[in-house]
Design a protein around this motif. Structure first.
Motif, PDB file in Angstrom:
ATOM      1  N   VAL A   1     -48.698 -46.907  53.768  1.00 32.63           N
ATOM      2  CA  VAL A   1     -47.654 -47.922  53.611  1.00 32.63           C
ATOM      3  C   VAL A   1     -47.978 -48.793  52.401  1.00 32.63           C
ATOM      4  O   VAL A   1     -49.066 -49.362  52.310  1.00 32.63           O
ATOM      5  CB  VAL A   1     -47.554 -48.809  54.876  1.00 32.63           C
ATOM      6  N   ALA A   2     -47.038 -48.876  51.470  1.00 35.03           N
ATOM      7  CA  ALA A   2     -47.206 -49.705  50.278  1.00 35.03           C
ATOM      8  C   ALA A   2     -46.396 -50.990  50.449  1.00 35.03           C
ATOM      9  O   ALA A   2     -45.474 -51.043  51.280  1.00 35.03           O
ATOM     10  CB  ALA A   2     -46.739 -48.942  49.045  1.00 35.03           C
ATOM     11  N   ASP A   3     -46.780 -52.030  49.699  1.00 34.89           N
ATOM     12  CA  ASP A   3     -46.096 -53.331  49.789  1.00 34.89           C
ATOM     13  C   ASP A   3     -45.635 -53.806  48.428  1.00 34.89           C
ATOM     14  O   ASP A   3     -46.411 -53.732  47.456  1.00 34.89           O
ATOM     15  CB  ASP A   3     -47.058 -54.398  50.322  1.00 34.89           C
ATOM     16  N   VAL A   4     -44.424 -54.343  48.398  1.00 27.89           N
ATOM     17  CA  VAL A   4     -43.955 -55.034  47.187  1.00 27.89           C
ATOM     18  C   VAL A   4     -44.670 -56.380  47.147  1.00 27.89           C
ATOM     19  O   VAL A   4     -44.595 -57.155  48.101  1.00 27.89           O
ATOM     20  CB  VAL A   4     -42.429 -55.251  47.241  1.00 27.89           C
ATOM     21  N   MET A   5     -45.386 -56.652  46.059  1.00 30.71           N
ATOM     22  CA  MET A   5     -46.117 -57.920  45.940  1.00 30.71           C
ATOM     23  C   MET A   5     -45.238 -59.008  45.330  1.00 30.71           C
ATOM     24  O   MET A   5     -45.286 -60.158  45.738  1.00 30.71           O
ATOM     25  CB  MET A   5     -47.377 -57.728  45.073  1.00 30.71           C
ATOM     26  N   THR A   6     -44.489 -58.635  44.309  1.00 33.29           N
ATOM     27  CA  THR A   6     -43.575 -59.594  43.670  1.00 33.29           C
ATOM     28  C   THR A   6     -42.560 -58.841  42.833  1.00 33.29           C
ATOM     29  O   THR A   6     -42.809 -57.695  42.437  1.00 33.29           O
ATOM     30  CB  THR A   6     -44.351 -60.590  42.773  1.00 33.29           C
ATOM     31  N   ILE A   7     -41.427 -59.492  42.585  1.00 28.42           N
ATOM     32  CA  ILE A   7     -40.443 -58.976  41.617  1.00 28.42           C
ATOM     33  C   ILE A   7     -39.599 -60.157  41.174  1.00 28.42           C
ATOM     34  O   ILE A   7     -39.196 -60.990  41.990  1.00 28.42           O
ATOM     35  CB  ILE A   7     -39.563 -57.838  42.190  1.00 28.42           C
ATOM     36  N   ALA A   8     -39.372 -60.257  39.875  1.00 27.34           N
ATOM     37  CA  ALA A   8     -38.536 -61.344  39.358  1.00 27.34           C
ATOM     38  C   ALA A   8     -37.986 -60.973  37.992  1.00 27.34           C
ATOM     39  O   ALA A   8     -38.610 -60.214  37.243  1.00 27.34           O
ATOM     40  CB  ALA A   8     -39.332 -62.635  39.252  1.00 27.34           C
ATOM     41  N   VAL A   9     -36.803 -61.506  37.703  1.00 24.86           N
ATOM     42  CA  VAL A   9     -36.167 -61.332  36.394  1.00 24.86           C
ATOM     43  C   VAL A   9     -35.703 -62.715  35.945  1.00 24.86           C
ATOM     44  O   VAL A   9     -35.129 -63.473  36.735  1.00 24.86           O
ATOM     45  CB  VAL A   9     -34.973 -60.348  36.485  1.00 24.86           C
ATOM     46  N   GLN A  10     -35.973 -63.043  34.698  1.00 23.37           N
ATOM     47  CA  GLN A  10     -35.541 -64.331  34.141  1.00 23.37           C
ATOM     48  C   GLN A  10     -34.017 -64.430  34.194  1.00 23.37           C
ATOM     49  O   GLN A  10     -33.328 -63.420  33.994  1.00 23.37           O
ATOM     50  CB  GLN A  10     -35.883 -64.380  32.653  1.00 23.37           C
ATOM     51  N   PRO A  11     -33.482 -65.639  34.348  1.00 23.94           N
ATOM     52  CA  PRO A  11     -32.020 -65.778  34.384  1.00 23.94           C
ATOM     53  C   PRO A  11     -31.316 -65.089  33.209  1.00 23.94           C
ATOM     54  O   PRO A  11     -30.292 -64.431  33.397  1.00 23.94           O
ATOM     55  CB  PRO A  11     -31.818 -67.301  34.344  1.00 23.94           C
ATOM     56  N   ARG A  12     -31.885 -65.152  31.995  1.00 23.89           N
ATOM     57  CA  ARG A  12     -31.204 -64.553  30.832  1.00 23.89           C
ATOM     58  C   ARG A  12     -31.150 -63.021  30.907  1.00 23.89           C
ATOM     59  O   ARG A  12     -30.385 -62.390  30.162  1.00 23.89           O
ATOM     60  CB  ARG A  12     -31.840 -65.018  29.527  1.00 23.89           C
ATOM     61  N   GLY A  13     -31.986 -62.407  31.798  1.00 25.16           N
ATOM     62  CA  GLY A  13     -31.993 -60.944  31.893  1.00 25.16           C
ATOM     63  C   GLY A  13     -31.288 -60.417  33.120  1.00 25.16           C
ATOM     64  O   GLY A  13     -31.247 -59.204  33.335  1.00 25.16           O
ATOM     65  N   ARG A  14     -30.743 -61.318  33.924  1.00 25.92           N
ATOM     66  CA  ARG A  14     -30.199 -60.887  35.219  1.00 25.92           C
ATOM     67  C   ARG A  14     -28.842 -60.189  35.111  1.00 25.92           C
ATOM     68  O   ARG A  14     -28.122 -60.387  34.151  1.00 25.92           O
ATOM     69  CB  ARG A  14     -30.071 -62.092  36.163  1.00 25.92           C
ATOM     70  N   GLY A  15     -28.548 -59.405  36.144  1.00 28.11           N
ATOM     71  CA  GLY A  15     -27.228 -58.786  36.245  1.00 28.11           C
ATOM     72  C   GLY A  15     -27.062 -57.564  35.369  1.00 28.11           C
ATOM     73  O   GLY A  15     -25.961 -57.042  35.230  1.00 28.11           O
ATOM     74  N   SER A  16     -28.161 -57.075  34.772  1.00 31.93           N
ATOM     75  CA  SER A  16     -28.012 -55.877  33.928  1.00 31.93           C
ATOM     76  C   SER A  16     -28.880 -54.738  34.436  1.00 31.93           C
ATOM     77  O   SER A  16     -29.191 -53.813  33.691  1.00 31.93           O
ATOM     78  CB  SER A  16     -28.340 -56.211  32.473  1.00 31.93           C
ATOM     79  N   GLY A  17     -29.291 -54.830  35.692  1.00 39.17           N
ATOM     80  CA  GLY A  17     -29.988 -53.697  36.301  1.00 39.17           C
ATOM     81  C   GLY A  17     -31.496 -53.666  36.111  1.00 39.17           C
ATOM     82  O   GLY A  17     -32.149 -52.697  36.497  1.00 39.17           O
ATOM     83  N   LEU A  18     -32.067 -54.741  35.529  1.00 40.26           N
ATOM     84  CA  LEU A  18     -33.525 -54.721  35.303  1.00 40.26           C
ATOM     85  C   LEU A  18     -34.296 -54.666  36.611  1.00 40.26           C
ATOM     86  O   LEU A  18     -35.260 -53.915  36.744  1.00 40.26           O
ATOM     87  CB  LEU A  18     -33.968 -55.959  34.518  1.00 40.26           C
ATOM     88  N   ALA A  19     -33.884 -55.475  37.586  1.00 38.29           N
ATOM     89  CA  ALA A  19     -34.589 -55.477  38.866  1.00 38.29           C
ATOM     90  C   ALA A  19     -34.451 -54.120  39.545  1.00 38.29           C
ATOM     91  O   ALA A  19     -35.397 -53.622  40.164  1.00 38.29           O
ATOM     92  CB  ALA A  19     -34.066 -56.588  39.770  1.00 38.29           C
ATOM     93  N   THR A  20     -33.291 -53.510  39.415  1.00 43.39           N
ATOM     94  CA  THR A  20     -33.095 -52.178  39.993  1.00 43.39           C
ATOM     95  C   THR A  20     -34.082 -51.186  39.378  1.00 43.39           C
ATOM     96  O   THR A  20     -34.700 -50.383  40.081  1.00 43.39           O
ATOM     97  CB  THR A  20     -31.642 -51.717  39.768  1.00 43.39           C
TER      98      THR A  20
ATOM     99  N   ALA B   1     -29.312 -62.752  46.364  1.00 43.82           N
ATOM    100  CA  ALA B   1     -29.406 -61.777  45.262  1.00 43.82           C
ATOM    101  C   ALA B   1     -30.454 -60.723  45.580  1.00 43.82           C
ATOM    102  O   ALA B   1     -30.224 -59.519  45.412  1.00 43.82           O
ATOM    103  CB  ALA B   1     -29.729 -62.489  43.956  1.00 43.82           C
ATOM    104  N   ALA B   2     -31.623 -61.161  46.063  1.00 38.60           N
ATOM    105  CA  ALA B   2     -32.698 -60.205  46.347  1.00 38.60           C
ATOM    106  C   ALA B   2     -32.318 -59.295  47.515  1.00 38.60           C
ATOM    107  O   ALA B   2     -32.563 -58.080  47.466  1.00 38.60           O
ATOM    108  CB  ALA B   2     -33.989 -60.955  46.644  1.00 38.60           C
ATOM    109  N   ARG B   3     -31.701 -59.851  48.541  1.00 37.36           N
ATOM    110  CA  ARG B   3     -31.341 -59.005  49.694  1.00 37.36           C
ATOM    111  C   ARG B   3     -30.323 -57.944  49.296  1.00 37.36           C
ATOM    112  O   ARG B   3     -30.395 -56.801  49.742  1.00 37.36           O
ATOM    113  CB  ARG B   3     -30.830 -59.872  50.842  1.00 37.36           C
ATOM    114  N   LYS B   4     -29.389 -58.308  48.420  1.00 42.72           N
ATOM    115  CA  LYS B   4     -28.413 -57.302  47.954  1.00 42.72           C
ATOM    116  C   LYS B   4     -29.111 -56.227  47.135  1.00 42.72           C
ATOM    117  O   LYS B   4     -28.819 -55.041  47.250  1.00 42.72           O
ATOM    118  CB  LYS B   4     -27.334 -57.968  47.109  1.00 42.72           C
ATOM    119  N   LEU B   5     -30.043 -56.688  46.281  1.00 43.59           N
ATOM    120  CA  LEU B   5     -30.801 -55.731  45.463  1.00 43.59           C
ATOM    121  C   LEU B   5     -31.473 -54.698  46.368  1.00 43.59           C
ATOM    122  O   LEU B   5     -31.394 -53.489  46.116  1.00 43.59           O
ATOM    123  CB  LEU B   5     -31.845 -56.509  44.649  1.00 43.59           C
ATOM    124  N   TYR B   6     -32.145 -55.155  47.422  1.00 45.05           N
ATOM    125  CA  TYR B   6     -32.875 -54.240  48.298  1.00 45.05           C
ATOM    126  C   TYR B   6     -31.914 -53.380  49.122  1.00 45.05           C
ATOM    127  O   TYR B   6     -32.148 -52.173  49.290  1.00 45.05           O
ATOM    128  CB  TYR B   6     -33.824 -55.024  49.209  1.00 45.05           C
TER     129      TYR B   6
END
Ligand SMILES: CC(C)(COP(=O)(O)OP(=O)(O)OC[C@H]1O[C@@H](n2cnc3c(N)ncnc32)[C@H](O)[C@@H]1OP(=O)(O)O)[C@@H](O)C(=O)NCCC(=O)NCCS
Length: 156
Positions: free
Chosen positions: A66-85, A113-118
């Motif tokens: 079992v692996a764990d996500v430790m962190t994930i974040a995208v700066q506001p200027r980079g959001r909404g363009s699929g970087l987190a995906t 936002a994060a829950r939708k991403l996941y």
């Protein structure tokens, strides 16, 4: 244009500042970042950069089944363009490549936002920790993505 690369020790000062902006009192300290990078290769971290610096980052811990996500974040200027995906896809591939059968994460119940991403990337809710995030008392939603075709079913 953005580039994805492995996180380096030299990124830590910038990450500490960014993490404070993006996570407030839950941000990681300089010591935590050093300890996380010292945890390689079990822990893997990536940054997405552009001409202005770090746009986004993510890390995954792969100790076994079992692996764990430790962190994930995208700066506001980079959001909404699929970087987190892209970063989530990288974490899933990294975890699967390490032999993990599942990737787990915790997300604040109020982080829409994060829950939708996941949700959109194959994670399902498996439990809730009531009042986990303090001092606000916000619930933690525990989510899981099955990897390598693991489905908990038969192995015919
Ligand atoms: C959550 C976060 C990483 C998303 O980053 P992003 O690069 O904008 O995400 P993507 O562009 O890959 O979007 C993926 C999906 O997330 C959802 N999403 C992203 N931003 C959203 C927003 N503001 N509101 C609602 N949904 C959102 C969408 O469903 C999107 O799918 P779509 O493109 O089909 O609409 C970013 O908002 C962030 O860094 N937040 C602060 C740190 C954080 O909360 N990290 C997660 C901790 S668990």
């Amino acid at each position: 244009m953005s580039t994805v690369r492995e996180m380096r020790w030299q990124d830590i000062d910038e990450l500490v500042d960014l993490d404070r902006e993006l996570f407030g009192h839950e941000a990681w300290s300089q010591q935590t970042w050093w300890a996380e990078l010292a945890g390689r290769p079990q822990r893997q971290y990536r940054v997405v950069t552009d001409d202005h610096g770090i746009l986004g980052y993510a890390g995954v811990d792969c100790p076994g089944d079992v692996a764990d996500v430790m962190t994930i974040a995208v700066q506001p200027r980079g959001r909404g363009s699929g970087l987190a995906t892209e970063l989530v896809t990288w974490m899933r591939e990294t975890a699967a490549g390490s032999g993990a059968e599942a990737l787990l994460l915790e997300v604040r119940a109020d982080n829409v936002a994060a829950r939708k991403l996941y949700d959109r990337n194959g994670f399902e809710q498996i439990s809730v920790r009531r009042g986990y995030y303090q001092p606000e008392g916000v619930d933690a939603i525990i989510m899981r993505a099955l990897l390598n075709g693991a489905d908990g079913g038969s192995h015919e």
